[in-house]
Design an enzyme around this catalytic site. Structure first.
Site, PDB file in Angstrom:
ATOM      1  N   LYS A  84      -5.576   1.833  59.704  1.00 26.34           N
ATOM      2  CA  LYS A  84      -4.737   1.131  58.728  1.00 26.34           C
ATOM      3  C   LYS A  84      -3.254   1.346  59.016  1.00 26.34           C
ATOM      4  CE  LYS A  84      -8.231   1.229  55.078  1.00 26.34           C
ATOM      5  NZ  LYS A  84      -8.633   1.765  53.763  1.00 26.34           N
ATOM      6  N   SER A  87     -11.121   0.447  48.805  1.00 24.77           N
ATOM      7  CA  SER A  87      -9.757   0.889  49.113  1.00 24.77           C
ATOM      8  C   SER A  87      -8.689  -0.095  48.662  1.00 24.77           C
ATOM      9  CB  SER A  87      -9.616   1.140  50.620  1.00 24.77           C
ATOM     10  OG  SER A  87      -9.853  -0.050  51.348  1.00 24.77           O
TER      11      SER A  87
END
EC number: 3.4.21.53
Length: 773
Positions: free
Chosen positions: A713, A670
């Site tokens: 996140k 990511s």
């Protein structure tokens, strides 16, 4: 040679030649004896066995020795068998007796074989007589030298049946008679030896038991005189098993062990194992169950009272309980998995309330609760138990949890299933497969108990920090519920409603003595902790209350108020302050987002060009996937340099990509878009906006692929003070799980092309750089 004699039929005894036997005379026998006496001086008659199936073929010519009466007055006669005779046709004679024609059977020649057979048979007969200590009979047998006479002494043998004796009577050949007798006598002697051995063993055992009984009685008397009680383990296990409410199979196994215990001596090590096993079995709550609560409204109230927020998690748990309640109301089977869905696995970072949620589920159901800590467990026997033959053997943790709960249908929380290890002692996670599989756990077999234990009505909950560390087959048996963490508002509410009252009680303080304002709580949540849970938050509260208690101990009577202005006096200076402005103040630094076992976090990626050897240098303890993301990012920037406004010559130098916090291993795809942005920023000299964070996997043609942990996140981005976050477009559905206050605080932009992210994330180029270009 034929002869005409009266016949006397006898059922018992069977008379053989040479035998002298007394006979009680009935009417038929008296007629035969009278006929023999009236016939002449020989006084002979034929004695033959009475057969039910046929007419006898042979008999014995016998002479009448004496006629008289028995002690009771009954008429009797004594006869002596002389020779075998073959019975012919009937004939007439004086008196009422039956007369027959008989042919005397002549004995065959005595050969060496016959003598050898006779000698062998004599040895066997003498062996039997010596066992009986019949010394006079032994002398008589020793005086016999004629093989036929020796064989006919078998008529006195009590171990031969009437059928066998009739066979001897009807066998004229001496050798055949001796062979048959040797076989029968050998078998009898072997049987006698076995019986004698058994009798000796029984006698020895009885003597030992009598001795042990006497010694135990003496020991009991000595203990009584000394004032000591009975030794531990002397309970009457048979009475305890009979009185216990056990399933049939368990009772049968327990009684079998009780039998072993009663047969074993106290010195045998097996007695200790059996007692321990019986104590374990008798302590288990085989017939104890609790009644489930079916009030869903009350269950929701309990969950709301015990936990703030987590509405999705609470909804799923209430649904879980609602299905169980409906099945119970309709009389359907309610079991741990088959009746209400799979085993629930609560996954999330530390401190978000996974274990306390399990306690709330037990409270809502009205069941007993027990926690099984699996962190660091490496021995399979911890789950399945040890074999009883091992020293210090114990049942597994599942059986011990049932025993601790005190019922057969508790709520069992398997804590930290992601931290179960494996080594040469087995794989505990593999042993958990049977425990958590609703198709198998109704016959779970613990190695120590060696009995089928029904776990189908046990509600199993599992907790984990990192889902990826749970073995795939084990995760397949569980339904995953993710708890990603709390927002700043959630932390303030949890602290006000739960943490602060608990810490006040521990510090022996009241609300009138210490007041902590909501602004101070928000300051702690914003700048003193960066955790998804509230454990560190609670430690700061405990620290503040201890300092307040110290001030009150100095004699102050005024209430202590903790506010933003004096917060540093109680818990110190802020440990976390927004640093994205500082970190991104130079080109080549981009802010990414990552997920760790502790929740979401920001991740800064730095890129710079060097005058050294061309190539890509990576540092920061990166994993293989993250290294490949850096190579993909560099290849993308080189191939799309013109579109991105990058001078290709700037990428021909040595490129160094570093991810700070090098002591922490990092891996995952990511960070791809963040690396692209950092490389473009480095090559163009344009800084990355300080308020921008991003996450997503990138391909060689610039496509942004979806990633995991979006909620965690975004929570980390809010805590770090970011305002704009780029996420993959295919992760847009995941935004539904993000709290509304987080979405209001952040500008979340789903993107499909990394070039669009770069265009928005980079600041305008400085004037001197533009002029030089």
């Amino acid at each position: 040679m034929s002869e005409r004699l009266p016949v006397l039929f006898l059922t018992n005894p069977i008379v053989l030649p040479g035998m002298v036997v007394p006979l009680e005379l009935d009417d038929a026998a008296r007629a035969a004896v009278d006929a023999a006496q009236a016939a002449g001086g020989s006084k002979k008659l034929l004695v033959a066995p009475r057969l039910e199936d046929r007419y006898p073929s042979h008999g014995v010519v016998a002479s009448i020795v004496q006629v008289g009466r028995l002690a009771g007055g009954e008429p009797a006669a004594v006869v002596k068998g002389e020779s075998r005779a073959h019975i012919g046709s009937g004939t007439t004679g004086p008196g009422a007796a039956l007369w027959v024609e008989v042919d005397l059977v002549e004995e065959g020649p005595v050969t060496d074989e016959v003598r050898e057979l006779a000698a062998e048979y004599k040895k066997l007969v003498l062996a039997i007589l010596q066992r009986r200590e019949a010394w006079q009979v032994i002398d008589s047998v020793n005086r016999l030298t004629e093989p036929s006479a020796l064989a006919d002494t078998a008529g006195y043998a009590s171990y031969l049946s009437d059928v066998q004796k009739r066979q001897l009577l009807e066998t004229p050949d001496v050798a055949d008679r001796l062979r048959a007798l040797i076989g029968w006598t050998t078998d009898h002697l072997a049987e006698v030896e076995v019986n004698d051995k058994i009798a000796d063993d029984v006698r020895d055992g009885m003597e030992k038991q009598q001795k042990e009984f006497l010694l135990r009685q003496q020991l009991a008397a000595i203990r009584k005189e000394l004032g000591e009680g009975e030794p531990e383990g002397s309970d009457d296990y048979r009475a305890r098993v009979e009185a216990a409410d056990l399933p049939d199979a368990v009772r049968t196994a327990a009684m079998r062990e009780v039998d072993k215990l009663e047969r074993a001596s106290d010195q045998s090590p097996e007695t200790g194992w059996i007692r321990t096993w019986l104590d374990t079995v008798l302590d288990l709550p085989w017939s104890v169950t609790t009644t489930d609560s079916t009030d869903i409204v009350e269950a929701r109230r309990i969950l709301d009272a015990d936990h703030h927020g987590l509405s999705d998690v609470k909804d799923r748990i209430v649904e879980y309980l609602a299905v169980r309640a409906r099945r119970a109301d309709r009389g359907l089977q309610v079991v741990g998995g088959r009746g209400s869905g799979a085993v629930l696995a609560l996954a999330g970072p530390p401190g978000v309330g996974k274990t306390s949620l399990g306690e709330s589920v037990a409270k809502a159901l009205g069941r007993n609760f027990v926690r099984v800590a699996l962190g660091g467990v490496r021995d399979e026997a911890e789950i399945r138990g040890h074999r009883r033959t091992y020293v210090g053997a114990l049942p597994g943790r599942i059986v011990r949890a049932i025993n601790e709960a005190g019922s057969m249908n508790p709520v069992v929380l398997l804590d930290e299933v992601d931290k179960v290890g494996s080594d040469f002692r087995g794989d505990p996670a593999a042993a958990l497969l049977e425990v958590l599989d609703p198709a198998q756990n109704h016959t779970f077999r613990d190695h120590y108990l060696d009995l089928d234990l029904d776990l189908s009505d046990v509600v199993f909950l599992a907790t984990a920090n990192v889902v990826e560390q749970i073995p795939g087959p084990l995760l397949d048996r569980m339904e995953l519920i993710t708890i990603d963490g709390y927002t700043e508002d959630d932390k303030v509410a949890i602290a006000r409603d739960h943490l602060l009252p608990r810490q006040r009680e521990r510090a022996a303080l009241t609300e009138d003595e210490v007041v902590i304002t909501d602004e101070a709580l928000r300051e702690i949540a914003a700048n003193h902790t960066r955790e998804p849970g509230v454990r560190q938050f609670e430690r700061f509260l405990a620290t503040a209350l201890r300092k307040a208690a110290t001030r009150l101990a100095d004699g102050s009577t005024e209430a202590v108020t903790v506010d933003v202005d004096n917060l540093t006096d109680f818990i110190g200076k802020p440990r976390f302050t927004p640093d994205s402005d500082e970190r991104t103040a130079v080109p080549g630094v981009a802010t990414g987002l990552a997920v760790t076992g502790m929740g979401g976090d920001v991740l800064y990626i730095e890129a710079t060009a060097t005058d050294g050897k061309p190539g890509l240098n990576l540092t920061g303890q990166l994993g293989d996937v993250m290294k490949e993301s850096a190579q993909i990012a560099l290849s993308y920037v080189r191939s799309h340099a013109a579109e991105l406004g990058v001078d290709p010559a700037a990428l021909e130098k040595g490129i160094h990509v570093h991810v700070p916090a090098g002591a922490i291993p990092k891996d995952g795809p990511s960070a791809g878009v963040t690396m692209v942005t950092a490389l473009v920023s480095m090559a163009t000299g344009r800084r990355v906006r300080a308020d921008v964070g991003m996450t997503g996997e990138v391909t060689l043609n610039g496509r942004v692929l979806p990633i995991g942990g979006v909620k965690q996140k975004l929570l980390a981005a809010q805590r770090a003070g970011l305002s704009t976050v780029f996420v993959p477009h295919r992760n847009a559905p995941d935004l539904d799980d993000v709290p509304a206050e987080v979405l209001e605080a952040l500008d979340v932009r789903p993107m499909t092309d990394v070039a669009d992210i770069v265009a928005v994330a980079l600041e305008e180029a400085p004037a001197q750089v533009t002029a030089a270009a």
